[in-house]
Each structure stands twice: as structure tokens, then as C-alpha cells.
Design a protein around this motif. Structure first.
Motif, PDB file in Angstrom:
ATOM      1  N   ARG A 156     -28.169  27.274  -7.255  1.00  0.00           N
ATOM      2  CA  ARG A 156     -27.574  27.883  -7.424  1.00  0.00           C
ATOM      3  C   ARG A 156     -27.813  29.083  -5.690  1.00  0.00           C
ATOM      4  N   GLU A 157     -28.745  28.746  -5.167  1.00  0.00           N
ATOM      5  CA  GLU A 157     -28.998  29.250  -4.074  1.00  0.00           C
ATOM      6  C   GLU A 157     -28.735  28.380  -2.367  1.00  0.00           C
ATOM      7  N   GLY A 158     -28.091  27.200  -3.163  1.00  0.00           N
ATOM      8  CA  GLY A 158     -27.838  25.231  -2.706  1.00  0.00           C
ATOM      9  C   GLY A 158     -28.894  25.172  -1.703  1.00  0.00           C
ATOM     10  N   LEU A 159     -30.297  25.192  -2.145  1.00  0.00           N
ATOM     11  CA  LEU A 159     -30.973  24.566  -1.618  1.00  0.00           C
ATOM     12  C   LEU A 159     -31.477  22.997  -1.746  1.00  0.00           C
ATOM     13  N   ILE A 160     -30.942  22.905  -2.938  1.00  0.00           N
ATOM     14  CA  ILE A 160     -30.637  21.041  -3.957  1.00  0.00           C
ATOM     15  C   ILE A 160     -29.253  21.013  -4.384  1.00  0.00           C
ATOM     16  N   GLU A 161     -28.732  20.005  -3.709  1.00  0.00           N
ATOM     17  CA  GLU A 161     -27.164  19.451  -5.260  1.00  0.00           C
ATOM     18  C   GLU A 161     -28.074  18.527  -5.568  1.00  0.00           C
ATOM     19  N   PRO A 162     -28.432  18.531  -6.755  1.00  0.00           N
ATOM     20  CA  PRO A 162     -28.320  16.925  -7.628  1.00  0.00           C
ATOM     21  C   PRO A 162     -26.926  16.156  -8.022  1.00  0.00           C
ATOM     22  N   GLY A 163     -27.166  15.108  -8.594  1.00  0.00           N
ATOM     23  CA  GLY A 163     -26.068  15.036  -9.211  1.00  0.00           C
ATOM     24  C   GLY A 163     -25.982  15.027  -9.800  1.00  0.00           C
TER      25      GLY A 163
END
Length: 122
Positions: free
Chosen positions: A30-37
Motif C-alpha cells: 500500500r505504501e508503494g515500497l514493493i510491487e509483487p506480481g
């Protein structure tokens, strides 16, 4: 054999590997720190790169007391430095080619890593 960037770990597996709650992973997303597939069914899948990035986030927050806004800034700066390192390496290759007037035979490129050096207070 799976690649470093290939999404393959479910959220429950990553949470167990890193000893954190799955909700923590959702918050990082949600914070945009990670973007899992995502699978076609919208299930999150994490790559080894994602796991290494999460380890860095955990080190920054747990060991250094950085809040998530600070982590975001640090990761963005790190990405910019990685981009600049790649550009420098590309320029070195071009300069070497121009010097030798021939293509390079082998080129070692620096890979991005999510390692953070932690200094102890003395």
C-alpha cells in the motif's frame, strides 16, 4: 531454475520466511515500497528480488528506526544511484571500445542489491 525477478512465492510463504505478518507485506505494498506480481486470480506472488528488498526494509525499520516515509526516500535514492552506476558502466564500455576501436569481449555489470551497511555506534 527460476530467475531472480520471477514471481513465485505466495504471501504466506514470504511472511513465514521473514517471520513477519502477511499484513505487514500488504502495508508495504500500500505504501508503494514493493510491487509483487499477481496471478490471474489476483494472488500476490513475490520474487527473490522482492524478498531481498523486504529484508532491506526490515533492516531499515527495525535496526535503524527509519519510518516508512524515510524508507521510501532511501529506496528511491538507492534506485537512482543504481541507475547512475549502470550509466557509468555503459560509458566505460563505450570509452573502452573507442580506445581500442573494437567491441569489448566481456563485460561485468554491477547488479542491483538491497544491501544496507549498518554502522554500530561506538
Amino acid at each position: 531454475m527460476y530467475g531472480y525477478d520471477e514471481p513465485m512465492y505466495l504471501i504466506s510463504v514470504v511472511a513465514k520466511i521473514l517471520s513477519i505478518h502477511p499484513q505487514t507485506l500488504r502495508q508495504y505494498e500500500r505504501e508503494g515500497l514493493i510491487e509483487p506480481g499477481r496471478t490471474d486470480g489476483k494472488m500476490r506472488l513475490y520474487s527473490q528480488r522482492d524478498i531481498d528488498k523486504i529484508k532491506t526494509i526490515l533492516r531499515l525499520t527495525r535496526d535503524l528506526g527509519v519510518n516508512l516515509a524515510g524508507v521510501d526516500i532511501i529506496l528511491r535514492l538507492k534506485d537512482r544511484l543504481d541507475d547512475q552506476d549502470r550509466e557509468i558502466e555503459e560509458m566505460k564500455v563505450i570509452i573502452e571500445k573507442l580506445k581500442n576501436n573494437q567491441p569489448s569481449k566481456s563485460i561485468a555489470k554491477k547488479q542491483s542489491s538491497y544491501e544496507v551497511i549498518i554502522f554500530e555506534k561506538h
